[in-house]
Motif scaffolding. Structure first.
Motif, mmCIF file in Angstrom:
data_model
loop_
_atom_site.group_PDB
_atom_site.id
_atom_site.type_symbol
_atom_site.label_atom_id
_atom_site.label_comp_id
_atom_site.label_asym_id
_atom_site.label_seq_id
_atom_site.Cartn_x
_atom_site.Cartn_y
_atom_site.Cartn_z
ATOM 1 N N LYS A 28 -2.662 3.929 -3.195
ATOM 2 C CA LYS A 28 -2.373 3.056 -4.331
ATOM 3 C C LYS A 28 -2.057 1.694 -3.725
ATOM 4 N N VAL A 29 -2.862 0.683 -4.080
ATOM 5 C CA VAL A 29 -2.755 -0.642 -3.478
ATOM 6 C C VAL A 29 -2.433 -1.665 -4.560
ATOM 7 N N GLU A 30 -1.362 -2.445 -4.340
ATOM 8 C CA GLU A 30 -1.103 -3.580 -5.222
ATOM 9 C C GLU A 30 -1.894 -4.752 -4.655
ATOM 10 N N ILE A 65 0.865 -1.171 0.000
ATOM 11 C CA ILE A 65 0.000 0.000 0.000
ATOM 12 C C ILE A 65 0.901 1.220 0.000
ATOM 13 N N ASN A 66 0.698 2.084 -0.975
ATOM 14 C CA ASN A 66 1.554 3.266 -1.135
ATOM 15 C C ASN A 66 3.027 2.884 -1.137
ATOM 16 N N ALA A 67 3.351 1.805 -1.847
ATOM 17 C CA ALA A 67 4.715 1.290 -2.029
ATOM 18 C C ALA A 67 5.329 0.723 -0.748
ATOM 19 N N VAL A 68 4.527 0.461 0.281
ATOM 20 C CA VAL A 68 5.000 -0.168 1.521
ATOM 21 C C VAL A 68 4.468 -1.592 1.543
ATOM 22 N N ASP A 69 5.367 -2.604 1.597
ATOM 23 C CA ASP A 69 4.936 -3.997 1.692
ATOM 24 C C ASP A 69 4.196 -4.211 3.001
ATOM 25 N N VAL A 85 -3.277 -13.355 -10.561
ATOM 26 C CA VAL A 85 -3.483 -12.090 -11.262
ATOM 27 C C VAL A 85 -3.207 -10.983 -10.248
ATOM 28 N N LYS A 86 -2.523 -9.925 -10.694
ATOM 29 C CA LYS A 86 -2.218 -8.830 -9.781
ATOM 30 C C LYS A 86 -2.140 -7.518 -10.545
ATOM 31 N N GLY A 87 -2.285 -6.442 -9.809
ATOM 32 C CA GLY A 87 -2.205 -5.118 -10.402
ATOM 33 C C GLY A 87 -2.387 -4.057 -9.336
ATOM 34 N N LYS A 88 -2.292 -2.803 -9.754
ATOM 35 C CA LYS A 88 -2.420 -1.685 -8.815
ATOM 36 C C LYS A 88 -3.772 -1.011 -8.991
ATOM 37 N N VAL A 89 -4.359 -0.669 -7.857
ATOM 38 C CA VAL A 89 -5.654 -0.005 -7.822
ATOM 39 C C VAL A 89 -5.505 1.265 -6.991
ATOM 40 N N GLU A 90 -6.051 2.349 -7.499
ATOM 41 C CA GLU A 90 -6.054 3.605 -6.749
ATOM 42 C C GLU A 90 -7.489 3.929 -6.345
ATOM 43 N N GLY A 137 -20.774 -4.058 -0.871
ATOM 44 C CA GLY A 137 -20.233 -4.817 -1.985
ATOM 45 C C GLY A 137 -19.936 -3.975 -3.215
ATOM 46 N N THR A 138 -19.956 -2.648 -3.071
ATOM 47 C CA THR A 138 -19.676 -1.769 -4.194
ATOM 48 C C THR A 138 -18.184 -1.760 -4.486
ATOM 49 N N MET A 139 -17.824 -2.001 -5.738
ATOM 50 C CA MET A 139 -16.409 -2.014 -6.121
ATOM 51 C C MET A 139 -15.858 -0.591 -6.106
ATOM 52 N N VAL A 140 -14.605 -0.463 -5.616
ATOM 53 C CA VAL A 140 -13.899 0.820 -5.645
ATOM 54 C C VAL A 140 -12.650 0.639 -6.502
ATOM 55 N N GLY A 141 -12.260 1.664 -7.209
ATOM 56 C CA GLY A 141 -11.095 1.534 -8.080
ATOM 57 C C GLY A 141 -11.423 0.639 -9.267
ATOM 58 N N GLU A 142 -10.377 0.098 -9.881
ATOM 59 C CA GLU A 142 -10.539 -0.746 -11.064
ATOM 60 C C GLU A 142 -10.472 -2.220 -10.715
#
Length: 180
Positions: free
Chosen positions: A102-104, A64-68, A125-130, A160-165
């Motif tokens: 920003k969350v991976e 989260i925000n580049a912190v593991d 599957v992985k990616g970043k979501v803001e 259950g509403t999705m946030v980000g992508e």
């Protein structure tokens, strides 16, 4: 003689890999928020689907925000060590700032024993979501893993509403032998 040297070299490589993996698993993580943090916060939870006593599909925040950050995958691995094929699934949640983040996020198949992952199917599957969490709300990393479609996303726990992508793979998200 050549065969014996090749076997000895392979054993050495395996031992070195095991030591490296053990040291990595023991590494401490930097706290996301300092103990004295007084700003507004929300909660981000990991989730998982138990598929058997030794296999689960896990959906988690890796950083989260580049912190593991600690997550369900590593907490479950620690809790399951020494228990053979029995996986002790752990619940993991963490406070996050109620500011843009920003969350991976990762969706990954996990097994109780590493050898089971080598011989079994692992999807990832992985990616970043803001997104900007709202103060005092809870969010959950959710996902779906399968042979023809895999996805991972974050949603509000209550509605259950999705946030980000949503991070999606149409087709196979199966990891190759060397990626497991």
């Amino acid at each position: 003689m050549k065969v014996r040297n090749a076997i000895a070299g392979g054993v050495r490589a395996c031992v070195m890999l095991a030591v490296a993996a053990t040291l990595t698993a023991c590494a401490t993580r930097t706290p996301l928020l300092p103990d004295n943090y007084a700003g507004p916060t929300a909660v981000l939870k990991d989730s998982a689907d138990m598929l058997s006593m030794s296999k689960a599909d896990m959906y988690y925040a890796a950083n989260i925000n580049a912190v593991d950050v600690d997550n369900v995958r590593f907490a479950t691995r620690r809790a399951s060590e020494g228990r053979g094929a029995l996986m002790l699934l752990q619940k993991v949640e963490r406070r996050i700032p109620a500011t843009p983040v920003k969350v991976e996020i990762v969706a990954r198949t996990a097994y109780a024993m590493p050898i089971m992952a080598v011989t079994g199917t692992v999807y990832q599957v992985k990616g970043k979501v803001e997104f900007t969490p709202e103060r005092d709300k809870s969010y959950v990393v959710r996902g779906k893993l399968g042979p023809s479609y895999s996805a991972v996303w974050i949603e509000e726990e209550a509605g259950g509403t999705m946030v980000g992508e949503k991070i999606e793979v149409n087709g196979s998200a199966e990891l190759g032998f060397l990626d497991k």
